[in-house]
Design an enzyme around this catalytic site. Structure first.
Site, short mmCIF file in Angstrom:
data_model
loop_
_atom_site.label_atom_id
_atom_site.label_comp_id
_atom_site.label_asym_id
_atom_site.label_seq_id
_atom_site.Cartn_x
_atom_site.Cartn_y
_atom_site.Cartn_z
N ARG A 1 0.84 -1.21 0.00
CA ARG A 1 0.00 0.00 0.00
C ARG A 1 0.87 1.25 0.00
O ARG A 1 0.52 2.25 -0.64
CB ARG A 1 -0.94 0.00 1.21
CG ARG A 1 -2.04 -1.05 1.16
CD ARG A 1 -3.00 -0.90 2.32
NE ARG A 1 -3.71 0.36 2.26
CZ ARG A 1 -4.21 0.99 3.32
NH1 ARG A 1 -4.04 0.48 4.54
NH2 ARG A 1 -4.85 2.13 3.17
N CYS B 1 -0.53 6.64 8.86
CA CYS B 1 -0.89 5.35 8.26
C CYS B 1 -1.98 5.63 7.24
O CYS B 1 -1.90 6.59 6.49
CB CYS B 1 -1.33 4.36 9.34
SG CYS B 1 -2.68 4.97 10.38
#
Length: 276
Positions: free
Chosen positions: A177, A235
């Site tokens: 990701r 994040c």
């Protein structure tokens, strides 16, 4: 107070009759109802369910990320509703390596609540009885005062840091990701330019945290001479970043900060640069 508590230590405290608010923080980003369902099926007796979406997040605007922090005033009202006054010992757990418990830990610590710990290993480490009777919140006798989040970084500060390069941004997401691959949670893949990747699961052995000594070694290897106060954690939506922040705290590296909006806020504005 140490950030972590073992299952044996928790059992001793519960048996002592001390005023403890045990918080079950289980959650699933893909299935938001799964955590509450698991709680109703079985939890540590006396635990209260604390929901990421409803208790630990604020109002979404489409621009402020998937799990924006509630305002200090709204968070104070939630703490009061859940029964978290300044003297209450709060112990958080989940069954996902303490990811969601870490979010509650950070939110309390950042707003001046010192008496909070995370159950190391979570529900999997618990060898005591399991209950199914839900605990109903009991509000505090007096309202909890609103406190600003200490250690919170705004998106404007992260934008400024692109040029200033004073702080190191640490992205807690999985490596794919981070590189813009297999993105299923946010509409845009990639990462904040100049950020470095440190997947939060590197903090764990199984579902328990590594030793403080090993965590210190790992983060020292990652950050070198960078001071903890010069580290900004992020994040996808400000949840797993708290796991890295907690791990640094366990390692004795105190003072790092949180960009709570994280990637989901960053990528909501197409004018902000994206790195792959």
């Amino acid at each position: 107070m140490t950030p972590l508590i073992t299952a044996n230590q928790l059992e001793e405290i519960l048996n002592s009759g001390e005023n403890v608010l045990l918080c079950d923080c289980r959650f699933d980003l893909v299935d938001p109802l799964a955590g509450r369902k698991s709680y109703l099926e079985g939890h540590i007796p006396g635990a209260l369910y604390v929901d990421l979406d409803h208790d630990l997040s604020g109002t979404k605007t489409g621009k402020n990320g998937r799990h924006p922090l509630p305002t200090p005033e709204a968070w104070a009202q939630t703490k009061s509703r859940l029964g978290m006054d300044s003297k209450t010992l709060v112990i958080a757990y989940d069954n996902q390596g303490s990811v969601y418990a870490s979010r509650l830990w950070w939110m309390l610590k950042a707003t001046g609540h010192a008496n909070v710990q995370v159950l190391d290993g979570g529900l999997d480490a618990w060898n005591g009885p399991i209950g199914t009777l839900p605990r109903q919140p009991q509000a505090t006798s007096a309202p909890v005062a609103a406190m600003p989040y200490v250690g919170l970084v705004t998106v404007e500060e992260v934008v400024h840091n692109l040029q200033a390069k004073i702080n190191v941004v640490v992205d807690a997401r999985a490596n794919d990701r981070f590189h813009g691959q297999n993105e299923t949670l946010d509409p845009v893949g990639g990462h904040i330019p100049n950020a470095i990747n440190y997947f939060f699961r590197e903090n764990l052995t199984g579902k328990s945290f590594k030793s403080a000594e090993q965590l210190f070694k790992d983060f020292h290897g990652l950050l070198g001479a960078t001071k903890p106060s010069e580290v900004i954690h992020q994040c996808g939506s400000g949840v797993t970043a708290c796991h890295n922040l907690l791990a640094m705290e366990i390692a004795g590296l105190k003072g790092s900060r949180l960009y709570a909006g994280s990637w989901s806020e960053w990528c909501a504005d197409p004018s902000r640069p994206v790195a792959l």
